[in-house]
Design an enzyme around this catalytic site. Structure first.
Site, mmCIF file in Angstrom:
data_model
loop_
_atom_site.group_PDB
_atom_site.id
_atom_site.type_symbol
_atom_site.label_atom_id
_atom_site.label_comp_id
_atom_site.label_asym_id
_atom_site.label_seq_id
_atom_site.Cartn_x
_atom_site.Cartn_y
_atom_site.Cartn_z
ATOM 1 N N GLU A 167 -3.233 9.333 -1.039
ATOM 2 C CA GLU A 167 -2.532 10.035 0.043
ATOM 3 C C GLU A 167 -1.462 10.981 -0.490
ATOM 4 O OE1 GLU A 167 -1.382 7.585 3.308
ATOM 5 O OE2 GLU A 167 -3.412 6.871 3.600
ATOM 6 N N ASP A 220 -1.068 -2.272 12.272
ATOM 7 C CA ASP A 220 -2.135 -1.294 11.994
ATOM 8 C C ASP A 220 -3.468 -2.046 11.980
ATOM 9 O OD1 ASP A 220 -3.952 0.514 10.909
ATOM 10 O OD2 ASP A 220 -3.026 0.576 8.931
ATOM 11 N N LYS A 265 -4.492 5.167 15.158
ATOM 12 C CA LYS A 265 -5.474 5.910 14.367
ATOM 13 C C LYS A 265 -6.690 6.162 15.242
ATOM 14 C CE LYS A 265 -4.472 3.931 9.761
ATOM 15 N NZ LYS A 265 -4.768 2.762 8.892
ATOM 16 N N ASP A 277 4.255 0.147 4.198
ATOM 17 C CA ASP A 277 2.989 -0.369 4.718
ATOM 18 C C ASP A 277 2.545 -1.451 3.758
ATOM 19 O OD1 ASP A 277 0.593 -1.015 5.775
ATOM 20 O OD2 ASP A 277 -0.343 0.956 5.572
ATOM 21 N N ARG A 307 -5.756 8.776 8.004
ATOM 22 C CA ARG A 307 -6.402 7.770 7.159
ATOM 23 C C ARG A 307 -6.270 8.201 5.694
ATOM 24 N NH1 ARG A 307 -9.067 3.746 10.225
ATOM 25 N NH2 ARG A 307 -8.585 2.666 8.295
ATOM 26 N N GLN A 309 0.794 -1.226 0.000
ATOM 27 C CA GLN A 309 0.000 0.000 0.000
ATOM 28 C C GLN A 309 0.834 1.288 0.000
ATOM 29 O OE1 GLN A 309 -3.848 0.145 2.235
ATOM 30 N NE2 GLN A 309 -2.730 1.574 3.518
HETATM 31 P P1 PGA Z 1 -6.440 3.527 5.337
HETATM 32 O O1 PGA Z 1 -4.887 3.212 5.284
HETATM 33 O O2 PGA Z 1 -6.641 4.811 6.003
HETATM 34 O O3 PGA Z 1 -6.864 3.514 3.900
HETATM 35 O O4 PGA Z 1 -7.052 2.381 6.089
HETATM 36 C C1 PGA Z 1 -3.904 4.018 5.829
HETATM 37 C C2 PGA Z 1 -2.821 3.139 6.425
HETATM 38 O O5 PGA Z 1 -2.934 1.923 6.423
HETATM 39 O O6 PGA Z 1 -1.863 3.643 6.970
HETATM 40 ZN ZN ZN Z 2 -1.697 0.568 7.283
#
Ligand code: PGA
Ligand code: ZN
Length: 422
Positions: free
Chosen positions: A206, A313, A338, A243, A367, A163
């Site tokens: 992002e 996470d 988070k 990640d 996020r 990701q």
């Molecule tokens: P998400 O991912 O906010 O799309 O869940 C962000 C991350 O995993 O850091």
């Molecule tokens: Zn993550």
């Protein structure tokens, strides 16, 4: 000062999807607002973000029910409470909701109130937000930024599986220098992509680049070259953080790395990650194994924990019970934090505090669906976590957080958290 009234409304996040905005007004006239974020790679064990399910509005993703919970039930329950007692406010909302996952009132409704009241309390006290947040018992520190350079997975139309490929500028003396290094790497990465013939028409969710690379390893190679091209020493000035977000390509005990032409069991996946750590300056790996792969996380940590930070996470979902189990079992050595995974400020600070007390690291994180709210920057300082991850150096929902940290660095008085890896 007491909570006098709450208002709430539906806004849009950085992906054009509804989010909850809350305004809290206190008895002395102080006002605070907060906006809630939303994820794409959502862990199964996260608190529930309440969506309307009414297909006629925003494909069912409206948040009018959460908004009405803030203005109705929650406002009725919290009006008159002491706005300076964050733990009391959060406890009241948890009890009012009555579920284990905040699914009745919605974690988006509850978190919006939790943060809006915290902001109003700071206004009432006449201090910066980070000074007003509940004390973590740790020194206030400006965090080291973890900055997204290449995106894959759910954030970039599944071009490659991992990701995030992030710059971790751990060897710089100040936050602003670290961010400048990351921005230089972001630019160098763009140039390398163009030279390699990749078409880049915009940025990913992002703010990082999302080229259709051939493999995850190609991203690692390109990022290492981008660090050099920007004039930094890979691994010393600027390292790589990953990640992996592996849950989304894990099925029935197998990790499917399609772009790599590989199907790996957990041991194979650990060896693959170890190989990349040996060949590239990777010092941080998030969700290297899947969210319920409890049996194999300790082995990942045993193999790589000596030199890399292994972050949970989706694995921990900012949930104290899961973090406690992880500490008991030696499953990881760091936690991603988070706020909306758990749904209140108090519980968020409990998780980062517990991780740090156990000798783990903690990374305060945004996020993929974000807003212009910069709350996270102050949270990162107040928690003493030492690291923050909010995406890349483009897109204003990301810059709201970086720019707030630059402002607080400029105003002075907060130490920069240096990161050391043995
Ligand atoms: P998400 O991912 O906010 O799309 O869940 C962000 C991350 O995993 O850091
Ligand atoms: Zn993550």
């Amino acid at each position: 000062m007491k909570i006098e009234s709450l208002n709430a409304w539906e806004i849009l996040d950085s992906r054009g999807r509804p989010a909850v905005a809350v305004e809290a007004r206190l008895s002395d006239g102080s006002v605070g607002q907060a906006q809630t974020p939303s994820g794409a790679s959502t862990g199964k064990h996260e608190a529930v973000e309440l969506r309307d399910g009414d297909a006629a509005r925003y494909g069912g993703k409206g948040v009018l029910r959460a908004v009405s919970h803030v203005k109705g039930e929650i406002a009725a329950a919290v009006t008159g409470l002491d706005a300076g007692d964050q733990a009391g406010l959060d406890r009241c909302m948890i009890e009012l909701d009555g579920t284990a996952n905040k699914g009745r009132l919605g974690a988006n409704a509850i978190l919006g109130v939790s943060c809006a009241v915290a902001r109003a309390a700071a206004v009432s006290r006449g201090v910066e937000l980070y000074r007003s947040l509940p004390a973590s018992g740790r020194p206030l520190t400006l965090p080291v930024p973890m900055v997204n350079i290449f995106s894959g997975g759910h954030h970039a139309a599944h071009n490659i599986e991992f990701q995030d490929f992030l710059a971790l500028p751990l060897g710089l003396p100040r936050f602003s220098e670290a961010l400048r290094a990351a921005a230089a790497v972001h630019t160098a990465a763009y140039e390398l992509c163009v030279e390699a013939g990749y078409v880049l028409t915009g940025v990913a969710d992002e703010g990082g680049w999302g080229p259709r690379l051939k493999s995850n390893e190609e991203a690692l190679a390109l990022l290492t070259r981008a660090i050099e091209r920007a004039g930094y020493r890979p691994g010393e000035d600027v390292a790589i953080a990953l990640d992996v977000a592996s849950t989304h390509f894990y099925k029935d005990g197998v990790y499917h790395l399609r772009s790599e032409g590989r199907r790996l069991d957990a041991d194979g996946m650990i060896s693959q990650l170890a190989g990349w750590c040996a060949r590239y300056p990777v010092l941080s790996i998030e969700d290297g194994l899947a969210e319920d792969d409890w049996p194999h996380w300790p082995e990942l940590t045993r193999r790589l924990g000596g030199r890399a930070q292994l972050i949970g996470d989706d694995f921990f979902t900012t949930n104290l019970a899961r973090v406690e189990r992880g500490i008991r079992e030696g499953s990881a050595n760091a936690v991603l934090v988070k706020m909306n995974q758990i749904g209140t400020l108090t519980e968020t600070l409990e998780v980062s505090g517990r991780a740090l007390a156990a000798g783990w690291r903690a990374v305060i994180s945004a996020r993929s669906g974000e807003t212009e709210d910069s709350f996270l920057a102050d949270l990162a300082i107040a928690s003493g976590a030492g690291q923050i991850k909010v995406g890349s150096v483009t897109r204003s929902e990301r810059l709201a957080k970086w720019n707030r940290l630059l402002e607080l660095e400029a105003k002075g008085g907060i130490e920069y958290a240096r990161l050391r890896f043995s």
